[in-house]
Motif scaffolding. Structure first.
Motif, PDB file in Angstrom:
ATOM      1  N   ASP A 179       0.855  -1.187   0.000  1.00 31.09           N
ATOM      2  CA  ASP A 179       0.000   0.000   0.000  1.00 31.09           C
ATOM      3  C   ASP A 179       0.893   1.240   0.000  1.00 31.09           C
ATOM      4  OD1 ASP A 179      -1.963   1.860   0.211  1.00 31.09           O
ATOM      5  OD2 ASP A 179      -2.647   1.304   2.223  1.00 31.09           O
ATOM      6  N   TYR A 180       1.322   1.656  -1.185  1.00 29.89           N
ATOM      7  CA  TYR A 180       2.272   2.766  -1.291  1.00 29.89           C
ATOM      8  C   TYR A 180       1.611   4.136  -1.105  1.00 29.89           C
ATOM      9  CZ  TYR A 180       5.215  -0.885  -3.226  1.00 29.89           C
ATOM     10  OH  TYR A 180       5.927  -2.041  -3.396  1.00 29.89           O
ATOM     11  N   ALA A 181       0.292   4.165  -1.017  1.00 34.52           N
ATOM     12  CA  ALA A 181      -0.405   5.424  -0.760  1.00 34.52           C
ATOM     13  C   ALA A 181      -0.511   5.732   0.725  1.00 34.52           C
ATOM     14  CB  ALA A 181      -1.800   5.387  -1.381  1.00 34.52           C
ATOM     15  N   GLU A 182       0.010   4.857   1.576  1.00 34.27           N
ATOM     16  CA  GLU A 182      -0.068   5.048   3.030  1.00 34.27           C
ATOM     17  C   GLU A 182       0.758   6.254   3.456  1.00 34.27           C
ATOM     18  OE1 GLU A 182      -1.319   4.473   6.814  1.00 34.27           O
ATOM     19  OE2 GLU A 182      -1.977   3.350   5.042  1.00 34.27           O
ATOM     20  N   ARG A 183       0.187   7.085   4.342  1.00 37.80           N
ATOM     21  CA  ARG A 183       0.891   8.254   4.876  1.00 37.80           C
ATOM     22  C   ARG A 183       0.627   8.350   6.379  1.00 37.80           C
ATOM     23  NH1 ARG A 183       2.407   7.592   0.540  1.00 37.80           N
ATOM     24  NH2 ARG A 183       2.697   9.076  -1.186  1.00 37.80           N
ATOM     25  N   VAL A 184       1.542   9.011   7.081  1.00 36.33           N
ATOM     26  CA  VAL A 184       1.417   9.227   8.523  1.00 36.33           C
ATOM     27  C   VAL A 184       1.389  10.727   8.771  1.00 36.33           C
ATOM     28  CG1 VAL A 184       2.465   8.877  10.784  1.00 36.33           C
ATOM     29  CG2 VAL A 184       2.616   7.084   9.053  1.00 36.33           C
ATOM     30  N   VAL A 185       0.456  11.155   9.601  1.00 32.42           N
ATOM     31  CA  VAL A 185       0.336  12.582   9.907  1.00 32.42           C
ATOM     32  C   VAL A 185       1.239  12.911  11.096  1.00 32.42           C
ATOM     33  CG1 VAL A 185      -1.212  14.445  10.585  1.00 32.42           C
ATOM     34  CG2 VAL A 185      -2.032  12.617   9.071  1.00 32.42           C
ATOM     35  N   PRO A 186       2.266  13.749  10.942  1.00 35.30           N
ATOM     36  CA  PRO A 186       3.124  14.127  12.081  1.00 35.30           C
ATOM     37  C   PRO A 186       2.295  14.858  13.132  1.00 35.30           C
ATOM     38  CG  PRO A 186       4.160  14.726   9.980  1.00 35.30           C
ATOM     39  CD  PRO A 186       2.747  14.353   9.679  1.00 35.30           C
ATOM     40  N   SER A 187       2.504  14.483  14.405  1.00 39.65           N
ATOM     41  CA  SER A 187       1.690  15.046  15.484  1.00 39.65           C
ATOM     42  C   SER A 187       2.384  16.155  16.247  1.00 39.65           C
ATOM     43  CB  SER A 187       1.302  13.928  16.467  1.00 39.65           C
ATOM     44  OG  SER A 187       2.468  13.293  16.992  1.00 39.65           O
TER      45      SER A 187
END
Length: 473
Positions: free
Chosen positions: A218-226
């Protein structure tokens, strides 16, 4: 049982907090025992030193200790703090020696010394005081000496000897208060540990879960920096990695589609020609053989280009660099293309600065110039022109290939050096090549520690600018 990172972080912070609480409790207890109690004992010993002269004076006046036996009034009069002398003149002299006003109240005794004191005579018989204070390791003895003769001993017991009830109550209250404070602090430590564990570990677990999904494709996965800490930097790095993998996957798919297309076209032509000859529709003559040969040469060039790019990616291409006169290599390459340029109706203008030299593999450098010339022949409209300029710019050697219309939109110029990319919309092989020529050019330039860029040409086409480290002439 395997512990998760949240549990480990929680236990680590909690154990540290509890260890600090325990250390503070032990240190407080030690400080109370060694500090406060020791201080009280020192004050009591000082009190013994203060009252000893009063006992000497009383014995010298009475001649024995009989006046003191079972006489609590006389005992407390002798053992109380300064300020209670029987002789007013002596009291005044004592106050004057200690710089105390005559109307100052008697000193108070908070050390319990009067209850920790006892007197024995010269024969070690108890006279008065606390009967439980007897000779021992923890009892301090001070002699009462009258005219050079020891007539008795003052015994001072430790602070704990008279602190049974009050001190035990005080100790219990302190213990209860300590346990209460320690319990509240422990609950607070648990809450803080849990909060820290969740706050610190939650973003890490989020990145770990995203990494797992990324590894699954799943190369569209992203993480939102908190936040702005290292964990957020990890999230941003993960997003950069995910974008790079997504772009690489897209390029891989495009590459496979382009390769299959480029191979399928000449193979389809060859198959059609052969089937036509087999069915007798087309004769096997020189023209047919020439057509088959052309398609085979197209396949050969495509396979060679793919092989060269693969070797370049692996770093397996061999470059034998020697000092090369760039003007001579350019002139030789352009000379081989003059007839083809003229046949295509293209004008040629050369402006080559003399004495330009660089460290290069001459064969690869000539291949670079040939690919750029082929690109001009393939895409420049008839009646146009090509201008080639070489010059020295500081420590760099610059070579410019500028052709005439048609041009390439500015948004597409950075993509000219991608594999299988063509500036025109059509994929017609009559005008377009394999789309690998400029990609090979970039590989050769980078192998020579140079740069290659594309911009709009002043002639209306594309301006390919090369820049290499120059050698001194």
């Amino acid at each position: 049982m395997k512990l998760g990172i949240t549990t480990k972080a929680f236990l680590a912070v909690l154990l540290v907090a509890l260890a600090v609480l325990l250390a503070m409790g032990v240190a407080g207890r030690w400080s109370f025992t060694r500090g406060f109690v020791g201080y009280m004992d020192e004050l009591a010993l000082q009190r013994v030193e203060d009252v000893t002269p009063k006992f000497v004076s009383a014995y010298a006046r009475e001649g024995s200790w009989d006046f003191l036996r079972n006489n609590r009034r006389a005992w407390f009069h002798l053992t109380r703090p300064r300020g209670g002398e029987e002789d007013p003149e002596r009291e005044k002299a004592d106050r004057a020696s200690r710089n105390l006003p005559l109307d100052a109240p008697p000193e108070s005794d908070l050390t319990g010394a009067v209850f920790r004191l006892s007197l024995i005579d010269a024969e070690q018989r108890f006279v008065m005081g606390n009967p439980r204070i007897v000779a021992g390791d923890s009892v301090v003895r001070r002699p009462v000496v009258v005219e050079g003769r020891t007539v008795g001993w003052l015994l001072m017991g430790p602070f704990q000897s008279v602190s049974d009830t009050g001190a035990r109550r005080f100790y219990d209250e302190q213990l209860h208060a300590t346990l209460l404070v320690g319990g509240v602090a422990a609950l607070f430590a648990v809450a803080i540990s849990l909060w820290i564990a969740r706050t610190l570990v939650a973003p890490i677990k989020q990145v770990a879960a995203a990494t797992h999904r990324l590894a699954a494709g799943d190369y569209a996965e992203r993480v939102v920096p908190s936040s702005g800490d290292e964990v957020s930097q990890l999230a941003r790095d993960f997003n950069s990695l995910a974008r790079a993998l997504e772009a690489n996957e897209r390029m891989r798919r495009d590459f496979m589609a382009d390769v299959s297309h480029e191979l399928r076209t000449p193979l389809s032509v060859l198959r059609g020609e052969l089937e036509a000859m087999e069915d007798g529709v087309r004769r096997l003559d020189g023209e047919a053989l020439q057509s088959l040969k052309g398609e085979v040469m197209t396949l050969t060039r495509l396979v060679n280009d793919l092989n060269e790019l693969a070797l370049a990616d692996l770093g397996a291409l061999v470059y034998r660099k020697t000092p090369v006169a760039v003007g001579e290599v350019l002139a030789h390459t352009v000379g081989a293309f003059r007839d083809r340029l003229a046949g295509a109706g293209l004008g040629l203008e050369l402006a080559l600065a003399p004495g330009l030299r660089m460290a290069a593999d001459e064969a690869r450098l000539e291949q670079l110039f040939r690919n750029l010339m082929e690109n001009t022949l393939r895409y420049t409209d008839p009646g146009g022109s090509l201008k080639i300029v070489s010059r020295r710019d500081g420590d760099d050697l610059c070579i410019d290939f500028m052709d005439s219309a048609p041009g390439v939109p500015d948004t597409l110029l950075p993509r000219l050096f991608e594999r299988f990319f063509r500036g025109e919309a059509s994929r017609n092989r009559a005008t377009g090549g394999s789309g690998l020529g400029l990609a090979i050019c970039r590989s050769i330039v980078e192998a020579h520690d140079g740069t290659i860029t594309a911009r709009a040409s002043p002639l209306g086409g594309v301006w390919v600018a090369l820049r290499f480290p120059a050698l001194e002439p």
